[in-house]
Design a protein around this motif. Structure first.
Motif, PDB file in Angstrom:
ATOM      1  N   ASP A 334       0.879  -1.173   0.000  1.00  0.00           N
ATOM      2  CA  ASP A 334       0.000   0.000   0.000  1.00  0.00           C
ATOM      3  C   ASP A 334       0.911   1.216   0.000  1.00  0.00           C
ATOM      4  OD1 ASP A 334      -2.361   1.548   0.159  1.00  0.00           O
ATOM      5  OD2 ASP A 334      -2.096   1.741   2.328  1.00  0.00           O
ATOM      6  N   MET A 335       0.505   2.257  -0.701  1.00  0.00           N
ATOM      7  CA  MET A 335       1.359   3.433  -0.774  1.00  0.00           C
ATOM      8  C   MET A 335       0.521   4.696  -0.774  1.00  0.00           C
ATOM      9  SD  MET A 335       4.069   4.756  -3.652  1.00  0.00           S
ATOM     10  CE  MET A 335       2.778   5.625  -4.516  1.00  0.00           C
ATOM     11  N   PHE A 336       1.040   5.694  -0.106  1.00  0.00           N
ATOM     12  CA  PHE A 336       0.486   7.048  -0.166  1.00  0.00           C
ATOM     13  C   PHE A 336       1.666   7.984  -0.320  1.00  0.00           C
ATOM     14  CE2 PHE A 336      -0.540  11.128   1.682  1.00  0.00           C
ATOM     15  CZ  PHE A 336      -1.836  11.386   1.246  1.00  0.00           C
ATOM     16  N   ARG A 337       1.525   8.979  -1.166  1.00  0.00           N
ATOM     17  CA  ARG A 337       2.597   9.969  -1.293  1.00  0.00           C
ATOM     18  C   ARG A 337       2.013  11.363  -1.392  1.00  0.00           C
ATOM     19  NH1 ARG A 337       3.441  11.616  -6.617  1.00  0.00           N
ATOM     20  NH2 ARG A 337       2.351  10.349  -8.180  1.00  0.00           N
ATOM     21  N   GLY A 338       2.761  12.309  -0.890  1.00  0.00           N
ATOM     22  CA  GLY A 338       2.397  13.713  -0.960  1.00  0.00           C
ATOM     23  C   GLY A 338       3.601  14.545  -1.353  1.00  0.00           C
ATOM     24  N   TYR A 339       3.342  15.763  -1.781  1.00  0.00           N
ATOM     25  CA  TYR A 339       4.409  16.640  -2.262  1.00  0.00           C
ATOM     26  C   TYR A 339       3.996  18.085  -2.016  1.00  0.00           C
ATOM     27  CZ  TYR A 339       7.470  19.078  -5.596  1.00  0.00           C
ATOM     28  OH  TYR A 339       8.381  19.928  -6.172  1.00  0.00           O
ATOM     29  N   ALA A 340       4.955  18.913  -1.665  1.00  0.00           N
ATOM     30  CA  ALA A 340       4.693  20.342  -1.525  1.00  0.00           C
ATOM     31  C   ALA A 340       5.919  21.128  -1.933  1.00  0.00           C
ATOM     32  CB  ALA A 340       4.302  20.689  -0.083  1.00  0.00           C
ATOM     33  N   ASP A 341       5.706  22.221  -2.662  1.00  0.00           N
ATOM     34  CA  ASP A 341       6.789  23.181  -2.838  1.00  0.00           C
ATOM     35  C   ASP A 341       6.419  24.470  -2.115  1.00  0.00           C
ATOM     36  OD1 ASP A 341       4.938  24.294  -4.617  1.00  0.00           O
ATOM     37  OD2 ASP A 341       5.980  23.557  -6.385  1.00  0.00           O
ATOM     38  N   TYR A 379       6.730  13.249   0.541  1.00  0.00           N
ATOM     39  CA  TYR A 379       6.370  12.343   1.631  1.00  0.00           C
ATOM     40  C   TYR A 379       5.880  11.031   1.041  1.00  0.00           C
ATOM     41  CZ  TYR A 379       3.299  10.234   5.168  1.00  0.00           C
ATOM     42  OH  TYR A 379       2.669   9.357   6.021  1.00  0.00           O
ATOM     43  N   PHE A 380       6.306   9.922   1.615  1.00  0.00           N
ATOM     44  CA  PHE A 380       5.870   8.597   1.188  1.00  0.00           C
ATOM     45  C   PHE A 380       5.490   7.765   2.404  1.00  0.00           C
ATOM     46  CE2 PHE A 380       8.403   9.984  -2.341  1.00  0.00           C
ATOM     47  CZ  PHE A 380       7.897   9.342  -3.477  1.00  0.00           C
ATOM     48  N   ARG A 381       4.405   7.001   2.275  1.00  0.00           N
ATOM     49  CA  ARG A 381       4.106   5.934   3.223  1.00  0.00           C
ATOM     50  C   ARG A 381       4.049   4.629   2.447  1.00  0.00           C
ATOM     51  NH1 ARG A 381      -0.404   3.510   3.916  1.00  0.00           N
ATOM     52  NH2 ARG A 381      -1.749   5.276   3.376  1.00  0.00           N
ATOM     53  N   PHE A 382       4.752   3.628   2.932  1.00  0.00           N
ATOM     54  CA  PHE A 382       4.717   2.293   2.349  1.00  0.00           C
ATOM     55  C   PHE A 382       4.098   1.349   3.369  1.00  0.00           C
ATOM     56  CE2 PHE A 382       8.341   4.346   0.191  1.00  0.00           C
ATOM     57  CZ  PHE A 382       7.891   4.231  -1.125  1.00  0.00           C
ATOM     58  N   GLY A 383       2.952   0.728   2.975  1.00  0.00           N
ATOM     59  CA  GLY A 383       2.219  -0.093   3.913  1.00  0.00           C
ATOM     60  C   GLY A 383       1.807   0.728   5.124  1.00  0.00           C
ATOM     61  N   SER A 384       1.701   0.068   6.254  1.00  0.00           N
ATOM     62  CA  SER A 384       1.487   0.781   7.520  1.00  0.00           C
ATOM     63  C   SER A 384       2.777   0.817   8.325  1.00  0.00           C
ATOM     64  CB  SER A 384       0.389   0.092   8.330  1.00  0.00           C
ATOM     65  OG  SER A 384       0.756  -1.255   8.630  1.00  0.00           O
ATOM     66  N   GLU A 385       3.862   0.354   7.698  1.00  0.00           N
ATOM     67  CA  GLU A 385       5.120   0.168   8.431  1.00  0.00           C
ATOM     68  C   GLU A 385       6.092   1.324   8.294  1.00  0.00           C
ATOM     69  OE1 GLU A 385       3.030  -3.469   7.916  1.00  0.00           O
ATOM     70  OE2 GLU A 385       3.842  -2.176   6.332  1.00  0.00           O
ATOM     71  N   ILE A 386       6.064   2.071   7.170  1.00  0.00           N
ATOM     72  CA  ILE A 386       7.102   3.064   6.888  1.00  0.00           C
ATOM     73  C   ILE A 386       6.480   4.416   6.544  1.00  0.00           C
ATOM     74  CG2 ILE A 386       9.014   3.700   5.360  1.00  0.00           C
ATOM     75  CD1 ILE A 386       9.360   0.699   4.768  1.00  0.00           C
ATOM     76  N   GLN A 387       6.971   5.463   7.162  1.00  0.00           N
ATOM     77  CA  GLN A 387       6.693   6.839   6.744  1.00  0.00           C
ATOM     78  C   GLN A 387       8.030   7.528   6.503  1.00  0.00           C
ATOM     79  OE1 GLN A 387       3.812   7.359  10.173  1.00  0.00           O
ATOM     80  NE2 GLN A 387       2.879   8.772   8.696  1.00  0.00           N
TER      81      GLN A 387
END
Length: 466
Positions: A334-341, A379-387
């Motif tokens: 599972d993955m979530f990613r965000g980005y901001a400038d 910003y990245f989250r991989f699974g529920s294990e890594i931020q």
């Protein structure tokens, strides 16, 4: 917005004299400033791009397909060592002394590289993480690299992170200490982008495994705590289970080799990587972490020279990594990613003068009487294990730890000097309090940089519904 005006020769010479605050003192490294990527120019936190993992049933590309059953992971290692001819053109190592004061590099002790890990989540989503053996990269470099890699891969630049190990015996890709020849610059920008494209194109279905531990380091601003966390992520081929490679993140300034050294080296980071690659028989990336006020803690012993000391510390980091790998846990698919400038105000007069002199490989912009630099974070989250978050410079402990504390995953990562190398980020309540003689403040774009950057990252983390 207009760029800072180009220099005259007299300004260039004067700037060399005024760059004295950039000199390292003891184990205190000197760093650059400035940034990459264009923002929205309004001074707000900037634009945000969200990836998958938002709770929708699809894979995030809008076509209604189910999420992928596995990650796809690829690695690449590309040699960036200058040739004898490039060294002879006037080639400078970064990190110590006035502009060109240290003297040009005299040879190569160990070679320098870009190492890349690509993590795919479906055919188009994911991220590319590359780290270069250099003290840091100016935003002219990082913009060019990310644009070229995006063109080669078809990915968005928001998915592409390029970091620096921060070795003070590696090439100066910031221009602060003399820089590198233009031919070398053009060559390795393409080489770095190609490494990213190669890792992306060679992805195979893979399982991710993660572990965390600690290793020895110390705080040089007098705090009795620092970020001693060591993070390791490894990937195994889904077919057969062979190890594809690993990523390590740990905070410590690579300054075991001092200012008298004129031989190119990766400092302790290189020894750690070489040790791990020999044991794992696979590529290993090393990212620095929340290391703005963190120095190495070399094991007690008798050493013939600083290279042996660097190897001893690198071996310590490698040993702690191998111990962590005995207790890895799987990472959910599972993955979530965000980005901001966003924009930062540049108030450091030395930086402003050096920019006017054309010494730096950075671009500043101006709005009225205000000088700005636009930077970014991912910003990245991989699974529920890594931020994981990319930090555009050297965060001090008390600025970086609140970012990690906002993460709820068991494994939290701040990749320092990633996306940009904008000098030190000092919390406003620690600004000019006399710690380490206010050295880090002298190599910061300004008092508000740390608070602003921290708050942008906390906002990104807060947008993650996972």
């Amino acid at each position: 917005m207009p760029r800072i005006a180009p220099p005259s020769f007299s300004i260039l010479f004067a700037a060399g004299l005024l760059l004295s605050p950039l000199a390292c003192r003891g184990d205190t490294p000197a760093d650059g400033e400035t940034s990459t990527e264009t923002g929205d120019g309004d001074g707000d936190p900037g634009t945000t791009e969200l990836g998958d993992g938002d709770g929708d049933p699809g894979d995030g590309d809008g076509d209604g397909d189910p999420p992928p059953a596995a990650y796809e992971v690829g690695f690449d290692v590309t040699d960036l060592t200058p040739t004898d001819a490039e060294l002879a053109e006037g080639f400078y190592l970064g990190g110590y002394g006035l502009y060109t004061e240290r003297g040009a590099a005299e040879g190569i002790h160990d070679r320098v590289y870009v190492r890349t890990m690509a993590i795919g989540y479906g055919p188009e989503d994911g991220g590319i993480f590359a780290v270069v053996d250099t003290v840091g990269m100016g935003n002219q470099w990082t913009r060019a690299i990310r644009a070229e890699a995006a063109s080669m891969t078809g990915l968005s630049e928001t998915q592409i992170i390029v970091g620096s190990t921060h070795s003070h015996a590696a090439p100066d890709l910031q221009g602060l200490w003399g820089g590198v020849p233009e031919g070398y610059r053009a060559r390795i920008i393409t080489d770095i982008a190609t490494s990213m494209a190669t890792a992306w194109s060679e992805r195979v279905p893979a399982d991710l495994e993660v572990a965390s531990t600690t290793a020895d380091n110390r705080n040089r601003r007098g705090w009795d705590f620092t970020d001693d966390g060591l993070f390791v992520l490894q990937a195994r081929n889904l077919e057969g289970g062979a190890l594809l490679g690993a990523m390590v993140a740990f905070a410590a300034h690579p300054v075991v080799l001092g200012s008298d050294n004129l031989l190119m080296s990766r400092d302790f980071c290189g020894y750690a990587v070489d040790n791990l690659e020999a044991q794992l028989e696979a590529p290993v990336l090393f990212f620095n972490g929340v290391q703005g006020d963190v120095s190495p803690k070399v094991p007690e012993g008798m050493y013939a020279d600083d290279f042996e000391r660097a190897q001893a510390y690198g071996d310590h980091v490698a040993a702690r990594t191998m111990l962590a790998l005995e207790a890895v846990e799987p990472v959910g698919v599972d993955m979530f990613r965000g980005y901001a400038d966003f924009d930062l105000s540049v108030t450091n007069q030395t930086f402003l003068f050096a920019a006017q002199a054309g010494i730096l490989d950075y671009d500043f912009t101006s709005r009225g009487d205000t000088t700005l630099v636009t930077t970014q974070t991912a910003y990245f989250r991989f699974g529920s294990e890594i931020q994981l978050v990319a930090f555009p410079g050297e965060s001090l402990t008390r600025n970086g730890l609140p970012i990690k504390e906002a993460m709820t995953a068991p494994h939290q990562v701040v990749l320092g000097l990633s996306g940009d190398a904008l000098g030190y980020f000092v919390p406003s309540d620690e600004w000019n309090t006399g710690l380490n003689d206010n050295y880090e403040e002298s190599i910061s774009v300004g008092m508000d940089a740390a608070d602003t950057t921290r708050d942008v990252m906390l906002d990104l983390i807060g947008q993650d519904p996972g």
